[in-house]
Design an enzyme around this catalytic site. Structure first.
Site, short mmCIF file in Angstrom:
data_model
loop_
_atom_site.label_atom_id
_atom_site.label_comp_id
_atom_site.label_asym_id
_atom_site.label_seq_id
_atom_site.Cartn_x
_atom_site.Cartn_y
_atom_site.Cartn_z
N GLU A 122 18.14 19.41 2.59
CA GLU A 122 17.85 17.97 2.62
C GLU A 122 18.63 17.19 1.55
O GLU A 122 18.04 16.56 0.67
CB GLU A 122 16.35 17.71 2.44
CG GLU A 122 15.49 18.18 3.61
CD GLU A 122 14.06 17.65 3.53
OE1 GLU A 122 13.78 16.81 2.66
OE2 GLU A 122 13.23 18.07 4.35
N GLU A 227 11.60 23.89 7.97
CA GLU A 227 10.29 23.35 7.63
C GLU A 227 9.72 22.67 8.87
O GLU A 227 10.43 21.92 9.55
CB GLU A 227 10.36 22.31 6.50
CG GLU A 227 10.74 22.87 5.14
CD GLU A 227 10.77 21.79 4.08
OE1 GLU A 227 9.96 20.83 4.17
OE2 GLU A 227 11.63 21.88 3.17
#
Length: 393
Positions: A122, A227
């Site tokens: 990310e 995730e």
């Protein structure tokens, strides 16, 4: 090591006339991050997670800086794949400061399990906030991928991890800004959040808004989820089952790891018995178990005067066996041809069969058969049949 990993939702194979190639699909691994309460060792926390979900075949591990040595209990997990991310400042990487440590780290990585490593998961918000530039990030990734290649370890997979929000048009972002290029990436993984729980949003609907699967396929890379979070809601157990089925069936995902961290906005499953059971079914495979299902249709190529083609979507349902194509003349049942057999297990696949050398203007019937590896090679199941008429000469 850079390698071509061909994982596509529909694996097309010609079975008649040629020996079928090896099965290319790898069963989706379902796992989780491990919630470690204060005062509990990682070993204790992992045992508790295994107790909730069954033995987790893949673990999500985070390091806020350099990755720990492989003796660290989070990484010393024989028999389990690991999705591990670590962070360095991109400009530090480009200066070569991390080279020696990372070269050694990759060289000492286990070879008895799959390791999906990621530099700076990310990165989008950090780049937005000026931590480093997108160009520096891509260049740093490329440098680290080169260090990984030097290890010559085929179980090391360079894995990008971006937010699926990044491919939502509303984000205003371009995923290519954070992509180091296909030569430096083995797997494209995503962090998948922000479902509409109140309306039981399906994974297909979610992906339609945030087409991460299509992005991965556009690069010829396996899709994965590093995730996953669904907020606590009465609809969550059913949504988790839907997500798992989509990941295994439509996406042919390499792995899916649930973000099971207390404190994250109501996404953790701790204490939610129904949701824990749903994810346990995915982890253990019982959600997909049953009788192999085979659905045959004509095509995708149209019949010619001397050939027909048919496709069968095969879901092994957690079983292993062999499939083969069979066809014969519709009237009278003559000209029967079958084989060769091909081993099949794991995720659903589409098997395409061809038969040539046929008579013009003649009706032929086709299907696919299943022999079970668990029953000594016995013929147990057959698909529906489809009829096709060859064209006039």
């Amino acid at each position: 090591m850079r390698r071509v990993v061909a994982v596509i939702a529909a694996v097309v194979t010609v079975l008649v006339g040629l020996q079928a190639p090896a099965h290319a699909s790898t069963p989706t691994l379902f796992g989780a991050s491990v919630y470690q309460p204060s005062g509990q060792t990682f070993t204790q926390a992992l045992a508790a997670a295994d107790g909730r979900y069954g033995t987790l075949p893949v673990l999500r591990v985070f390091y806020p800086g350099a990755p720990a040595a492989w003796t660290d209990t989070k990484l010393a997990t024989p028999g389990r794949a690991t999705v591990v991310s670590f962070k360095y400042d991109a400009d530090t990487v480009l200066a070569g400061t991390a080279d020696a440590y990372l070269r050694s780290w990759f060289a000492n990585a286990p070879r008895d399990r799959d390791i999906f490593w990621c530099f700076y998961h990310e990165p989008e918000d950090d780049i937005r906030d000026g931590a480093f530039t997108a160009a520096s990030y891509r260049a740093a990734w490329q440098r680290i991928a080169g260090l990984a290649d030097q290890a010559g370890n085929p179980r090391l997979f360079a894995t990008t991890i971006l937010m699926d929000w990044t491919v939502d048009p509303k984000s205003g972002r371009n995923w290519r800004d954070y992509y180091p290029g296909p030569a430096y990436v083995d797997v494209m993984a995503w962090d998948v959040y922000n479902f509409d729980e109140a309306n039981s949003e399906t994974m297909a609907s979610h992906n339609a808004k945030r087409p991460a699967l299509e992005v991965a396929r556009s690069q010829g890379k396996p899709y994965a989820v590093a995730e996953l979070g669904v907020q606590d809601h009465a609809n969550r157990p059913a949504m988790l089952r839907d997500i798992a089925r989509w990941m295994r069936g439509t996406a042919d995902a390499r792995f899916v790891t649930y973000f099971d961290a207390v404190g994250w906005p109501e996404d953790d499953l701790i204490g939610d018995t129904a949701s824990i059971q749903a994810w346990r079914e995915a982890v253990t495979g019982t959600l997909f178990a049953g009788t192999p299902v085979m659905t045959t249709t004509a095509g995708p190529a149209a019949a010619t005067s001397t050939s027909i083609q048919w496709s069968t979507r095969v879901d092994p349902a957690q079983q292993a066996g062999w499939v083969s194509c069979a066809s014969w003349r519709t009237i009278g049942g003559s000209e029967f041809v079958e084989g060769p057999r091909r081993y099949l297990a794991g995720n659903p696949e589409t098997v395409t069969c061809d038969r040539s050398g046929l008579q013009p203007d003649t009706s032929y019937r086709a299907r696919v058969k299943w022999w079970s590896a668990q029953s000594g090679g016995s013929l147990l199941y057959t698909s529906n049949t489809v009829d096709q008429v060859t064209a006039r000469a």
